[in-house]
Structure formats: C-alpha cells, structure tokens
Write a protein that holds these residues in place. Sequence first.
Motif, PDB file in Angstrom:
ATOM      1  N   ASP A 286       8.943  19.085  74.974  1.00 36.23           N
ATOM      2  CA  ASP A 286       8.204  20.110  74.228  1.00 36.23           C
ATOM      3  C   ASP A 286       7.325  20.944  75.164  1.00 36.23           C
ATOM      4  OD1 ASP A 286       6.323  18.162  74.763  1.00 36.23           O
ATOM      5  OD2 ASP A 286       5.527  18.046  72.723  1.00 36.23           O
ATOM      6  N   PHE A 287       7.752  21.025  76.420  1.00 36.46           N
ATOM      7  CA  PHE A 287       7.052  21.850  77.407  1.00 36.46           C
ATOM      8  C   PHE A 287       7.407  23.330  77.210  1.00 36.46           C
ATOM      9  CE2 PHE A 287      10.873  19.820  79.179  1.00 36.46           C
ATOM     10  CZ  PHE A 287      11.673  20.938  79.378  1.00 36.46           C
ATOM     11  N   PHE A 288       6.753  24.188  77.993  1.00 36.20           N
ATOM     12  CA  PHE A 288       7.056  25.619  78.013  1.00 36.20           C
ATOM     13  C   PHE A 288       7.595  25.970  79.394  1.00 36.20           C
ATOM     14  CE2 PHE A 288       3.655  25.004  74.957  1.00 36.20           C
ATOM     15  CZ  PHE A 288       4.169  25.639  73.835  1.00 36.20           C
TER      16      PHE A 288
ATOM     17  N   TYR B  41       9.250  29.370  81.665  1.00 37.39           N
ATOM     18  CA  TYR B  41       9.609  30.789  81.785  1.00 37.39           C
ATOM     19  C   TYR B  41      10.121  31.050  83.189  1.00 37.39           C
ATOM     20  CZ  TYR B  41       6.036  30.679  78.119  1.00 37.39           C
ATOM     21  OH  TYR B  41       5.276  30.355  77.034  1.00 37.39           O
TER      22      TYR B  41
ATOM     23  N   LEU C 235       4.855  24.981  82.040  1.00 37.70           N
ATOM     24  CA  LEU C 235       3.578  24.548  81.479  1.00 37.70           C
ATOM     25  C   LEU C 235       3.742  23.224  80.743  1.00 37.70           C
ATOM     26  CD1 LEU C 235       2.155  27.854  79.901  1.00 37.70           C
ATOM     27  CD2 LEU C 235       2.007  27.071  82.251  1.00 37.70           C
TER      28      LEU C 235
ATOM     29  N   GLY D 216       9.319  27.543  73.716  1.00 38.54           N
ATOM     30  CA  GLY D 216       9.179  26.114  73.937  1.00 38.54           C
ATOM     31  C   GLY D 216       8.237  25.484  72.927  1.00 38.54           C
ATOM     32  N   GLY D 217       7.792  24.256  73.240  1.00 35.13           N
ATOM     33  CA  GLY D 217       6.882  23.568  72.335  1.00 35.13           C
ATOM     34  C   GLY D 217       7.617  22.534  71.500  1.00 35.13           C
TER      35      GLY D 217
ATOM     36  N   PHE E  20      -0.503  32.346  82.140  1.00 38.06           N
ATOM     37  CA  PHE E  20       0.264  32.073  80.918  1.00 38.06           C
ATOM     38  C   PHE E  20      -0.565  31.197  79.985  1.00 38.06           C
ATOM     39  CE2 PHE E  20       4.905  33.215  81.279  1.00 38.06           C
ATOM     40  CZ  PHE E  20       4.745  34.085  82.343  1.00 38.06           C
ATOM     41  N   ALA E  21      -1.204  30.184  80.576  1.00 40.84           N
ATOM     42  CA  ALA E  21      -1.984  29.246  79.752  1.00 40.84           C
ATOM     43  C   ALA E  21      -3.119  29.985  79.036  1.00 40.84           C
ATOM     44  CB  ALA E  21      -2.523  28.113  80.614  1.00 40.84           C
TER      45      ALA E  21
ATOM     46  N   TYR F 240      -2.334  31.982  75.820  1.00 42.04           N
ATOM     47  CA  TYR F 240      -2.211  31.260  74.542  1.00 42.04           C
ATOM     48  C   TYR F 240      -3.527  31.325  73.767  1.00 42.04           C
ATOM     49  CZ  TYR F 240       2.399  29.224  75.256  1.00 42.04           C
ATOM     50  OH  TYR F 240       3.748  29.055  75.394  1.00 42.04           O
TER      51      TYR F 240
ATOM     52  N   PRO G 187      -6.638  23.735  74.443  1.00 46.31           N
ATOM     53  CA  PRO G 187      -5.514  24.017  75.345  1.00 46.31           C
ATOM     54  C   PRO G 187      -4.540  22.840  75.377  1.00 46.31           C
ATOM     55  CG  PRO G 187      -7.641  24.427  76.416  1.00 46.31           C
ATOM     56  CD  PRO G 187      -7.923  23.741  75.126  1.00 46.31           C
ATOM     57  N   LEU G 188      -3.315  23.063  75.566  1.00 47.88           N
ATOM     58  CA  LEU G 188      -2.686  24.303  75.908  1.00 47.88           C
ATOM     59  C   LEU G 188      -2.424  25.200  74.702  1.00 47.88           C
ATOM     60  CD1 LEU G 188      -1.131  26.006  78.059  1.00 47.88           C
ATOM     61  CD2 LEU G 188       0.840  24.574  77.590  1.00 47.88           C
ATOM     62  N   ASN G 189      -2.076  24.641  73.573  1.00 49.56           N
ATOM     63  CA  ASN G 189      -1.545  25.506  72.516  1.00 49.56           C
ATOM     64  C   ASN G 189      -1.906  25.066  71.098  1.00 49.56           C
ATOM     65  OD1 ASN G 189       0.151  23.236  72.863  1.00 49.56           O
ATOM     66  ND2 ASN G 189       1.823  24.278  71.839  1.00 49.56           N
TER      67      ASN G 189
ATOM     68  N   ALA H   5       0.771  26.850  68.770  1.00 47.83           N
ATOM     69  CA  ALA H   5       1.357  28.136  69.141  1.00 47.83           C
ATOM     70  C   ALA H   5       2.473  27.932  70.150  1.00 47.83           C
ATOM     71  CB  ALA H   5       0.286  29.040  69.745  1.00 47.83           C
ATOM     72  N   ALA H   6       3.344  28.913  70.243  1.00 48.30           N
ATOM     73  CA  ALA H   6       4.366  28.931  71.287  1.00 48.30           C
ATOM     74  C   ALA H   6       4.623  30.385  71.658  1.00 48.30           C
ATOM     75  CB  ALA H   6       5.650  28.274  70.800  1.00 48.30           C
ATOM     76  N   GLN H   7       5.085  30.589  72.883  1.00 52.34           N
ATOM     77  CA  GLN H   7       5.330  31.951  73.350  1.00 52.34           C
ATOM     78  C   GLN H   7       6.694  32.066  74.012  1.00 52.34           C
ATOM     79  OE1 GLN H   7       2.377  33.393  76.072  1.00 52.34           O
ATOM     80  NE2 GLN H   7       0.698  33.253  74.581  1.00 52.34           N
TER      81      GLN H   7
END
Lengths: 99, 262
Positions: free
Chosen positions: A34-36, A38, A77, B88-89, B116-117, B120, B142-144, B156-158
């Motif tokens: 469930d990481f991010f 890019y 991330l 992601g997420g 990026f962090a 969010y 943090p993070l999301n 949240a996710a981006q």
Amino acid sequence: MFYKGAYKTPGGKLVGVRFTQRDGLLSEVEVHGDFFLYPEDVLQTITAALEGAPADLEDVALTNRIAEAIPDGTEWLGASPDALATAVRRALEGGPIDG
Amino acid sequence: MAERDTLDRWRQYDWQLIAAEPTEPHMNLALDEVLTLQVGQGLRPPTLRIWGWSRRCIVLGRFQSVRNEVDEANAAKHEVQLIRRISGGGAMFIEPEGAITWSIYAPEEMVKGMSFADSYAFFDGWAVDALRELGVDAWYEPLNDITSSGGKIGGAAQARRGGAVLHHTTMAYQMNIPLMLEVLRIGQEKLSDKGIKSAEKRVGPLRQQTELPRDVIIEKMVDFFRDRYGLESGVLGSEDIAEAEALVRDRFGTRDWVYFLP
C-alpha cells in the motif's frame, strides 16, 4: 511451492513479496503493497531487480541491487529498497508454502 | 508552510465544482483520469469533484495484490465489486452511503517546490479545517491520513499525469465493520467480537462524530471550500463521459487491470 513475506516500515507502508525459487535464484517475483510510487511503472523495474537474485544474497547486497535498479527521479513513499529486502529475507526465513 | 503561501497557491486559480451523481465504481476511477488529463492540458480549470457511489465495492490501491487484500468468495457473495485505482495506498471497502470521497485535479505547478509527502497534507488541509468547523477534533497525520481524537477518519492517495496532480480522499461516514472484515483480509484472523470492537475503536466515522446527515456534511465542506478559495459550477459533458466510458472498456473494467497483481 512459493515464498511470501512482508514488512511494514514504522510510520510508513507495507511492502510484500511473493516468489518461487529455481536453482537457488528468486523467480516469478511479485512485489505489492500500500505504498506510493511515482512513476508507477517503476514497480516492474523493482520486480525485475529481484528476479534471478541469489536467495543466499546478504541483506545489504540485496538492498543495493534493488536501489541501483531504481531510476533517478523516482519517488517511493512509505517503503524502500531496505524494507523490500527485509520482506524477501522474511519470506525465505518463513520457508516454502504449498500451493 | 506559511499560511499566506498556502492561500496564494489555492487562490491563483478559478476553481470549479463537479457535484456528486451516483456513479458506477469503474466510472469514478476513469473520470479521475480523464479530468486529471484535462486539467494538465489546460482544457479544464482546476476542479474539485465530489464522488457519488452507485454500489458496494472494494477499491484496491495501484500496487496491491488481490489475494492479499480480498476474500473473493465473500466479496462475490455480498455483491461487492472489485476495482483498482491508479493511485497507490490501501484497499477500501465502500458502501454508497458509508463514504464521502472527493478528488482535486490541479496543475502540478500548484505544488512546485513541495515534496510529494508535503503535497498530501497540502491538498487535505482544507478538508481538515472544514471538519474542525463541523466540531470534529480532526488533524492530519502523515503520510496520508485524516484522523481525530475520535478515531481515524480517512485517507488520501495521489497520482500524477500529464502535468497534473490527482489527489483523492475517502472519509468514513458510517462503517459496516462486520461486512468490511468479511470481504477485506485486514486482520481477518481477528474476526472475533474482540476484533470487531478493536476495529470500531480505531475508526471515527463522521456520522458518529457530527450526528449530521451525509449530504449536509458534503454541503458544508463544499461551502467551506467556496468561502476560502472560490468555487464555480463545472460541467461534465457527454464527451467527458464518453471518454471515461472508453477507459472503463479498455482498462479499468478489464481483468488484466484489476488482477494486475493477482
């Protein structure tokens, strides 16, 4: 027969791995979590870096092998090469699973 | 970040709102991609979209494995559709009236110089403030995550595409924890009463915390955004819908996409 392991970075996200072994090398590797990440297709690069890695590789060497494969400008991330190497080690320590 | 800088970053644009319509789960994901690309190309002003959900679903993060996250037999039994988003997420179990989801589509230059962090927290900041105005003791973690003294509220996710940022956030309004634990594998071994109670303690759905109807919370959040940053009505045209439908057909609705990680 396959191996699976996961590691959650404290304050971060979970990274998991699943693979088989062929002649002492990691094979059919899947990296998930469930990481991010890019750009997103760096996942395939990371997975490819584990494919064919010797199962007896030390943690540091495995971490470096993953880190070196990741292109400049990548944002990962919540997980890291170190976290993924830990997941691989845990998978190997857990031993093979039927299925 | 200085408050002034944050305000300037938001107020440099003429924001538009796309209001909630009940929408098929796959279409919600496809619309996110279509609108992100349009904002990146300058074809549409930066936009806030409130999602409508037409049915139960599990939304997987871009990099999650189906077998690790989902009990497929139970999901099928309860008619829970399985979909995979581009960001992601973690996996979310959604029931139409149980969640409040919104997206922001903004040019990437809006978060120039920001990690990026940090971006969010930046995109969720207004929502945290709006919840506080509703009397919820909420803050950003943090993070999301959006969390509160009453428990976790949302995440949240981006994704980034063609010069634009997609930031979407889902907040729990009302949770069906027994069903969630049946269809998601999070701690499924804990399917005892104790497991359900401990899951209930960790989350703080907004219905419980505000005692307001879901529509009222959405309306108040939109008003808050409008007062702070300005917000005009935007339009989803038939061409936008057709574009999203094509994406559902070619990607979001395909087995290859959903089972990208089996």
